[in-house]
Design a protein around this motif. Structure first.
Motif, PDB file in Angstrom:
ATOM      1  N   ALA A 190      -4.448  -0.912 -19.211  1.00  0.00           N
ATOM      2  CA  ALA A 190      -3.893  -1.574 -17.836  1.00  0.00           C
ATOM      3  C   ALA A 190      -4.899  -1.161 -16.527  1.00  0.00           C
ATOM      4  O   ALA A 190      -5.032  -2.129 -15.841  1.00  0.00           O
ATOM      5  N   GLY A 191      -5.231   0.171 -16.606  1.00  0.00           N
ATOM      6  CA  GLY A 191      -6.096   0.710 -15.577  1.00  0.00           C
ATOM      7  C   GLY A 191      -7.541  -0.083 -15.587  1.00  0.00           C
ATOM      8  O   GLY A 191      -7.954  -0.485 -14.568  1.00  0.00           O
ATOM      9  N   VAL A 192      -8.023  -0.251 -16.781  1.00  0.00           N
ATOM     10  CA  VAL A 192      -9.420  -0.932 -17.018  1.00  0.00           C
ATOM     11  C   VAL A 192      -9.372  -2.254 -16.654  1.00  0.00           C
ATOM     12  O   VAL A 192     -10.249  -2.556 -15.894  1.00  0.00           O
ATOM     13  N   LEU A 193      -8.438  -3.038 -16.799  1.00  0.00           N
ATOM     14  CA  LEU A 193      -8.178  -4.487 -16.632  1.00  0.00           C
ATOM     15  C   LEU A 193      -7.895  -4.593 -15.022  1.00  0.00           C
ATOM     16  O   LEU A 193      -8.358  -5.750 -14.393  1.00  0.00           O
ATOM     17  N   LEU A 194      -7.396  -3.625 -14.494  1.00  0.00           N
ATOM     18  CA  LEU A 194      -6.828  -3.776 -13.056  1.00  0.00           C
ATOM     19  C   LEU A 194      -8.091  -3.454 -12.283  1.00  0.00           C
ATOM     20  O   LEU A 194      -8.071  -3.594 -10.976  1.00  0.00           O
ATOM     21  N   LEU A 195      -8.983  -2.560 -12.631  1.00  0.00           N
ATOM     22  CA  LEU A 195     -10.107  -2.004 -11.909  1.00  0.00           C
ATOM     23  C   LEU A 195     -10.920  -3.004 -11.112  1.00  0.00           C
ATOM     24  O   LEU A 195     -11.460  -2.629  -9.988  1.00  0.00           O
ATOM     25  N   PRO A 196     -11.427  -3.992 -11.515  1.00  0.00           N
ATOM     26  CA  PRO A 196     -12.215  -4.837 -10.560  1.00  0.00           C
ATOM     27  C   PRO A 196     -11.621  -5.321  -9.346  1.00  0.00           C
ATOM     28  O   PRO A 196     -11.966  -5.230  -8.219  1.00  0.00           O
TER      29      PRO A 196
ATOM     30  N   PHE B  41       3.932   0.148 -16.687  1.00  0.00           N
ATOM     31  CA  PHE B  41       3.048   1.070 -16.472  1.00  0.00           C
ATOM     32  C   PHE B  41       3.790   1.476 -15.031  1.00  0.00           C
ATOM     33  O   PHE B  41       4.317   0.804 -14.206  1.00  0.00           O
ATOM     34  N   PRO B  42       3.696   2.967 -14.724  1.00  0.00           N
ATOM     35  CA  PRO B  42       4.343   3.368 -13.501  1.00  0.00           C
ATOM     36  C   PRO B  42       3.763   2.787 -12.240  1.00  0.00           C
ATOM     37  O   PRO B  42       2.595   2.386 -12.306  1.00  0.00           O
ATOM     38  N   TYR B  43       4.268   2.784 -11.274  1.00  0.00           N
ATOM     39  CA  TYR B  43       3.912   2.183 -10.024  1.00  0.00           C
ATOM     40  C   TYR B  43       3.434   0.863  -9.975  1.00  0.00           C
ATOM     41  O   TYR B  43       2.593   0.426  -9.023  1.00  0.00           O
ATOM     42  N   LYS B  44       4.093   0.038 -10.793  1.00  0.00           N
ATOM     43  CA  LYS B  44       3.634  -1.042 -10.963  1.00  0.00           C
ATOM     44  C   LYS B  44       3.800  -1.943  -9.688  1.00  0.00           C
ATOM     45  O   LYS B  44       2.831  -2.615  -9.264  1.00  0.00           O
ATOM     46  N   ASN B  45       4.806  -1.954  -8.937  1.00  0.00           N
ATOM     47  CA  ASN B  45       5.280  -2.707  -7.796  1.00  0.00           C
ATOM     48  C   ASN B  45       4.314  -2.114  -6.632  1.00  0.00           C
ATOM     49  O   ASN B  45       3.950  -3.325  -6.002  1.00  0.00           O
ATOM     50  N   ALA B  46       3.984  -0.978  -6.646  1.00  0.00           N
ATOM     51  CA  ALA B  46       2.999  -0.522  -5.589  1.00  0.00           C
ATOM     52  C   ALA B  46       1.734  -1.081  -5.663  1.00  0.00           C
ATOM     53  O   ALA B  46       1.064  -1.528  -4.685  1.00  0.00           O
ATOM     54  N   VAL B  47       0.951  -1.165  -6.971  1.00  0.00           N
ATOM     55  CA  VAL B  47      -0.174  -1.922  -7.258  1.00  0.00           C
ATOM     56  C   VAL B  47      -0.041  -3.232  -6.849  1.00  0.00           C
ATOM     57  O   VAL B  47      -0.915  -3.723  -5.982  1.00  0.00           O
ATOM     58  N   PHE B  48       1.080  -4.248  -7.037  1.00  0.00           N
ATOM     59  CA  PHE B  48       1.113  -5.491  -6.602  1.00  0.00           C
ATOM     60  C   PHE B  48       1.339  -5.427  -5.251  1.00  0.00           C
ATOM     61  O   PHE B  48       0.530  -6.581  -4.835  1.00  0.00           O
ATOM     62  N   LEU B  49       1.781  -4.475  -4.369  1.00  0.00           N
ATOM     63  CA  LEU B  49       2.013  -4.550  -3.031  1.00  0.00           C
ATOM     64  C   LEU B  49       0.276  -4.383  -2.448  1.00  0.00           C
ATOM     65  O   LEU B  49      -0.029  -4.875  -1.364  1.00  0.00           O
ATOM     66  N   PHE B  50      -0.262  -3.481  -3.042  1.00  0.00           N
ATOM     67  CA  PHE B  50      -1.480  -3.089  -2.562  1.00  0.00           C
ATOM     68  C   PHE B  50      -2.337  -4.336  -2.769  1.00  0.00           C
ATOM     69  O   PHE B  50      -3.258  -4.504  -1.753  1.00  0.00           O
ATOM     70  N   ILE B  51      -2.327  -5.204  -3.713  1.00  0.00           N
ATOM     71  CA  ILE B  51      -2.915  -6.264  -3.710  1.00  0.00           C
ATOM     72  C   ILE B  51      -2.630  -7.296  -2.742  1.00  0.00           C
ATOM     73  O   ILE B  51      -3.332  -8.002  -2.074  1.00  0.00           O
ATOM     74  N   LEU B  52      -1.148  -7.529  -2.631  1.00  0.00           N
ATOM     75  CA  LEU B  52      -0.844  -8.435  -1.715  1.00  0.00           C
ATOM     76  C   LEU B  52      -1.128  -8.094  -0.306  1.00  0.00           C
ATOM     77  O   LEU B  52      -1.490  -9.188   0.560  1.00  0.00           O
ATOM     78  N   PHE B  53      -1.047  -6.905  -0.039  1.00  0.00           N
ATOM     79  CA  PHE B  53      -1.399  -6.431   1.489  1.00  0.00           C
ATOM     80  C   PHE B  53      -2.660  -6.816   1.956  1.00  0.00           C
ATOM     81  O   PHE B  53      -2.755  -7.019   3.135  1.00  0.00           O
ATOM     82  N   THR B  54      -3.560  -7.257   1.015  1.00  0.00           N
ATOM     83  CA  THR B  54      -4.868  -7.501   1.415  1.00  0.00           C
ATOM     84  C   THR B  54      -4.882  -9.064   2.265  1.00  0.00           C
ATOM     85  O   THR B  54      -5.980  -9.191   2.829  1.00  0.00           O
ATOM     86  N   LEU B  55      -3.874  -9.569   2.110  1.00  0.00           N
ATOM     87  CA  LEU B  55      -3.703 -10.896   2.704  1.00  0.00           C
ATOM     88  C   LEU B  55      -3.802 -10.636   4.199  1.00  0.00           C
ATOM     89  O   LEU B  55      -4.285 -11.581   4.950  1.00  0.00           O
ATOM     90  N   LEU B  56      -3.404  -9.287   4.741  1.00  0.00           N
ATOM     91  CA  LEU B  56      -3.380  -9.086   6.006  1.00  0.00           C
ATOM     92  C   LEU B  56      -4.889  -8.501   6.606  1.00  0.00           C
ATOM     93  O   LEU B  56      -4.736  -8.602   7.710  1.00  0.00           O
ATOM     94  N   LEU B  57      -5.855  -8.382   5.417  1.00  0.00           N
ATOM     95  CA  LEU B  57      -7.044  -8.235   6.210  1.00  0.00           C
ATOM     96  C   LEU B  57      -8.213  -9.189   6.002  1.00  0.00           C
ATOM     97  O   LEU B  57      -9.178  -8.873   5.240  1.00  0.00           O
ATOM     98  N   PRO B  58      -8.187 -10.298   6.617  1.00  0.00           N
ATOM     99  CA  PRO B  58      -9.150 -11.416   6.506  1.00  0.00           C
ATOM    100  C   PRO B  58     -10.517 -10.888   7.085  1.00  0.00           C
ATOM    101  O   PRO B  58     -10.423  -9.941   7.864  1.00  0.00           O
ATOM    102  N   VAL B  59     -11.617 -11.574   6.626  1.00  0.00           N
ATOM    103  CA  VAL B  59     -12.909 -11.179   7.023  1.00  0.00           C
ATOM    104  C   VAL B  59     -12.905 -11.053   8.504  1.00  0.00           C
ATOM    105  O   VAL B  59     -13.436 -10.198   8.922  1.00  0.00           O
ATOM    106  N   PRO B  60     -12.371 -11.724   9.449  1.00  0.00           N
ATOM    107  CA  PRO B  60     -12.645 -11.506  10.905  1.00  0.00           C
ATOM    108  C   PRO B  60     -12.244 -10.255  11.248  1.00  0.00           C
ATOM    109  O   PRO B  60     -12.636  -9.609  12.253  1.00  0.00           O
TER     110      PRO B  60
END
Lengths: 294, 300
Positions: free
Chosen positions: A13-19, B125-144
């Motif tokens: 999971a970690g490796v696939l998420l890494l990029p 895997f643990p902290y899955k929601n946190a990981v998803f939020l971490f990715i979604l939050f980048t919507l707030l960080l546009p190039v400008p």
């Protein structure tokens, strides 16, 4: 019980998420954090960075020029959101109510979605040019002196029209889809009750598609603040006399014409906080007013 | 009781009689209304198409100064204008750079986001929601918001003026991950269970089950990402200062400057504009069905 989460190897999971994580950290989170850090420095291209604490922010607060840019941006974004949504709602409703040829109208209307903002800016610069614009002569015949290279309010309006024009197609895509999902029975009931067309749009359709409308308000706000940079750069360069100097353009000039990176970073922090607050506010408002089916 | 029932019945009968009497009237009114609607819709469509129509017409003329509607007759210089823009003014180079940038970003984003979406939907895997939020939050960080430090970072990494600088910062995409996740969630869970029982690994599952089942969404996402990347202006403007590496959007800005000083005709600027608009427009027209389908997912 059925579950999708059948894989459990954490290393995999970690490796696939890494990029995704790596690019997000390095090119999205780190620069944002660094913008905050840099905003406390006097930083330029040539000299080294000097820590100056809150000086950049103090400078911002005391700058009437910056305050003007804030007001212009808010006004511009508000006009963009209201203009785009009003026009797009009318257009979508027309397409929804037409019995035949819907697809044709839709294709003819949504293509500006693909239109590059730079092209939108250039085409409007050309057709509304004070000297060589194709409509300039006709408008001046009506008694308006077209002079938006030196007249601030006129420049604001011309850039605004270009910005609205470019964004209508995107909104129509979502609005026609949402209107298409309104249950037929509601339309029939409204018609039997003798509700007029406009009333049906405002009283029946708008409340039902409000989740879509909220989504579009947010997208259009971001567009109003950031997506119109190319148009401003190509049409007015922020002028005349700052009349179209929206925050993003002001930020660009501070960084890449005056090379004041620290000061520019303070400006981007303010922009980030402002847009964040705005979006948060819209989410809260939408929670209260949006109708989520059921 | 009976009386009130009778009143209701009479009223209903009267209403249906009235309806019958006016049926033809209503059809009549309905038709005129439809005609009005078509006239309105056609007018709106015309107004929306008009600016680009003018640009297209001007791109066929020699000088490109049109100051009245009567000047809009198409000129006979379409071929020579487009040839001059592409070859003489080397617009082909800007177009090629834009192509390389957009295709690289689309392919890269697809790979990176497919892997992330696979993990987010099909792994425990643990902290899955946190990981998803971490990715979604980048919507707030546009190039400008971050382009000043991003500029410093990319130049420090020695990536200024390279194809990496205009592609790599775009590779992570919250939107793409989100759309793919939504789509994966609509695929029956039994499918992955069967695959697991059959001993199929995650990458194999992705390649031979998920991707074939997501064809429309993948096409839609690709079009969205291509249009988004192709239309980027600010970041290439800032990070690339070698002219032969520049993209079409900024190439237009160079043309605009030359037109203002009289070096090129305005018809050339309109020719460049039409050239720049064509690739994303062609994709939108070709893949509009998949695009609309993907937008529907994005909204959920």
């Amino acid at each position: 019980m059925s579950t999708r989460e059948v894989f459990t190897d954490r290393l995999q999971a970690g490796v696939l998420l890494l990029p995704t994580m790596l690019v997000s950290l390095l090119f999205l989170y780190y620069p944002t954090v660094r913008a905050v850090g840099l905003s406390f420095y006097r930083a330029s291209l040539a000299r080294g960075d000097v820590f100056v604490g809150l000086e950049n922010y103090r400078r911002l607060a005391g700058s009437s020029e910056y305050l003007r840019s804030v007001l212009i941006s808010v006004l511009f974004a508000t006009c963009v959101v209201v203009g785009v949504m009003a026009v797009a709602l009318c257009v979508s409703f027309l397409i929804h109510e037409v019995e035949v040829g819907k697809g044709l109208y839709l294709v003819a209307v949504i293509w500006p979605y693909a239109l590059p903002p730079a092209v939108a800016g250039l085409v409007f610069l050309f057709i509304a040019h004070p000297n060589i614009g194709i409509f300039t002569g006709y408008i001046e015949a009506l008694g308006v002196d077209v002079n938006w290279f030196s007249n601030g309010p006129q420049a604001f309006v011309v850039v605004l029209i270009a910005a609205v024009w470019k964004q209508v197609g995107y909104n129509v895509i979502f609005m026609t889809a949402a209107l298409g999902n309104v249950p037929e029975s509601l339309t029939e009931t409204a018609e039997l009750d003798g509700v007029s067309r406009t009333q049906r749009l405002l009283r029946v359709y708008v409340p039902i598609i409000s989740p879509t409308l909220v989504f579009l308000v947010i997208m259009n706000t971001i567009y109003g603040f950031f997506g119109t940079f190319a148009m401003v750069d190509l049409m007015t360069k922020g002028g005349p006399a700052g009349a179209t100097n929206i925050l993003i353009y002001d930020l660009y000039r501070t960084a890449f014409q005056f090379y004041e990176f620290g000061f520019a970073s303070a400006k981007s922090v303010v922009l980030f906080v402002a847009v964040g607050l705005l979006m948060y506010g819209q989410f809260r408002l939408s929670d209260r007013y949006a109708y989520y089916g059921g | 009781m009976l009386g009130s029932l009778l009143t209701v019945l009479t009223a209903a009968a009267e209403r249906s009689r009235a309806a019958g009497r006016t049926a033809s009237e209503r059809i009549q009114r309905f038709e005129t209304e439809q005609v009005t609607l078509h006239v309105l819709a056609a007018t709106v469509v015309f107004l929306i198409v008009l600016p680009v129509l003018i640009a297209a017409l001007v791109s066929t003329k020699r000088a490109g100064i049109v100051t009245s509607i009567s000047d809009l007759a198409p000129g006979g210089h379409a071929l020579s204008n487009y040839r001059h823009a592409l070859i003489g003014l080397e617009f082909w180079r800007f177009m090629l750079n834009s192509f390389v940038m957009s295709v690289t970003v689309v392919v890269g984003k697809l790979i990176v986001s497919l892997l992330a979406a696979l993990v987010i939907v099909y792994y425990r895997f643990p902290y899955k929601n946190a990981v998803f939020l971490f990715i979604l939050f980048t919507l707030l960080l546009p190039v400008p918001v971050r382009f000043v430090p991003l500029y410093r970072l990319t130049t420090e990494l020695g990536m200024g003026n390279t194809v990496f600088a205009i592609t790599v910062p775009y590779l992570a995409s919250a939107t793409t991950v989100f759309i793919l996740r939504q789509h994966f969630l609509s695929i029956p869970a039994s499918l992955v269970e069967t695959a697991k029982v059959d001993g199929v690994g995650p990458l194999r599952f992705l390649w031979s089950v998920l991707i074939p089942m997501s064809r429309a969404v993948l096409v839609g996402v690709s079009v969205i990402m291509f249009v988004y990347t192709w239309n980027q202006y600010l970041w290439p403007l800032v990070i690339v200062n070698a002219e032969d590496l520049q993209v079409a959007q900024v190439g237009l800005s160079l043309l605009r400057g030359q037109a203002s000083t009289g070096e090129v005709a305005w018809s050339m600027v309109m020719t460049g504009s039409i050239l720049t608009l064509l690739p994303p427009l062609a994709l939108l027209v070709l893949f509009r069905r998949q695009l609309l389908e993907t937008f529907t997912i994005q909204q959920k």
